[in-house]
Design an enzyme around this catalytic site. Sequence first.
Site, PDB file in Angstrom:
ATOM      1  N   GLY A 180      35.080  41.384  57.790  1.00  0.00           N
ATOM      2  CA  GLY A 180      33.804  40.812  57.369  1.00  0.00           C
ATOM      3  C   GLY A 180      33.354  39.687  58.279  1.00  0.00           C
ATOM      4  O   GLY A 180      32.173  39.585  58.629  1.00  0.00           O
ATOM      5  N   ASP A 181      34.293  38.844  58.683  1.00  0.00           N
ATOM      6  CA  ASP A 181      33.946  37.754  59.602  1.00  0.00           C
ATOM      7  C   ASP A 181      33.498  38.294  60.952  1.00  0.00           C
ATOM      8  O   ASP A 181      32.581  37.753  61.575  1.00  0.00           O
ATOM      9  CB  ASP A 181      35.157  36.841  59.780  1.00  0.00           C
ATOM     10  CG  ASP A 181      35.488  36.056  58.532  1.00  0.00           C
ATOM     11  OD1 ASP A 181      34.697  35.192  58.153  1.00  0.00           O
ATOM     12  OD2 ASP A 181      36.546  36.324  57.928  1.00  0.00           O
ATOM     13  N   ALA A 182      34.179  39.340  61.440  1.00  0.00           N
ATOM     14  CA  ALA A 182      33.800  39.905  62.731  1.00  0.00           C
ATOM     15  C   ALA A 182      32.397  40.492  62.675  1.00  0.00           C
ATOM     16  O   ALA A 182      31.588  40.296  63.595  1.00  0.00           O
ATOM     17  CB  ALA A 182      34.814  40.972  63.144  1.00  0.00           C
ATOM     18  N   GLY A 185      29.979  37.671  62.649  1.00  0.00           N
ATOM     19  CA  GLY A 185      29.862  37.072  63.969  1.00  0.00           C
ATOM     20  C   GLY A 185      28.957  37.872  64.885  1.00  0.00           C
ATOM     21  O   GLY A 185      28.142  37.307  65.629  1.00  0.00           O
TER      22      GLY A 185
END
Length: 402
Positions: A180-182, A185
């Site tokens: 999810g963070d990737a 980003g």
Amino acid sequence: MVIPLGERQDDSVCARMPLAGVTVVDVSTLFAGPYAAQLLADFGAEVTKVEHPSGDPLRRFGQSHDGVPLLWKVLNRNKKCVTLDLKRAEDKDRFLAVVRDADVLIENFRPGTLERWGLGPDVLREVNPALVVTRVTAFGQDGPYADRPGFGTIAEAMSGLASMSGEPDGAPLLPSFPLGDALAGLHAALASMIALHARGRTGRGQIADVAITEAVIGALGAQITGYDTARAKPVRVGNGSTNNAPRNVYRCADGTWVAVSAPAQSVAERVITLVGRPDLVDEPWFATGAGRVRYRALIDGLVGGWIADRDRDEVVAAFERADAAVAPIYEVDDVLDDPHFRAREVAVRVPDGELGTVLMQNVPFRLSETPGRVRWAGPPLGAHTDELLARLSAERGTTSGT
């Protein structure tokens, strides 16, 4: 390797990079925001990473070697690191001086944090009306959940991703890496570039509001549309697919694994012919992906049984001769040893003042005329603070002397 502020490694190369001249202030922490800034830095943006004197929590996260955090080296490569305490008036002034000349600021504090410090977007854009402020949070800057804490895991849970992942009779499954963070980003980097492009027409900066939850929801395809039109919810099918068959992982005779996918009718026909059942091609149900899914157990049994009698190299060679899609299930050493990935330089070794050299994944996409480049790994805490302070002092001296 410490790269001084205001200097570039291999100036001739950097000057040709597509984001040369773009300045970014990265005041974010952990993964999503720093990854967005890393992508911009990979293509030549001059990124100043601003940390609290205690350091970004990422410096204490994950695997380390000789006390040096390895994920830090990757996510903060090509950046210049300074420490400022944004709650202190003097450091706040220094921060605003850096922002005054910046094109983009990336932050991922909980909504209202910068405002409480007196550094909200209104203040930042008063100092620099052309500034793009990219804000990354779990739920966005408004809405009932805006004040909730959250990271990629929360987004993976609430987006529907976890509920559709895993075995049919098992628990919902979370990714084993910060997916999810990737995704957030990537969205934040794209939002920043779109806002910069718009600034070329309007002359004004703007605020980019990136929610990790929405980044994951947006990547899940037509699940919302399918529910709206047919009340159909995604179901857990393990490594299978609800759209086609065969699609699974299969164990070879030597204990290794391969993945097979046949989303196109012609590929499915080649696979089922390869494993010895060309007669199934003439079955009415075999003519569509949905039909093959209904007979998934039969297809998986045939494909899996054929593969189980052969070593991986034999399986891969046979599929390649049949022009059918197959891939070995790799571990990290397999990735590094693969001749295709080596030819494409998927991993690159870069110099580093703490570890000597660091091997890491290369820039994730290629541009034919203005490629990106990994120039150095994430620097030590505060590596460029003294040079920043010297530069700001010199600028004040120049201003007062005019």
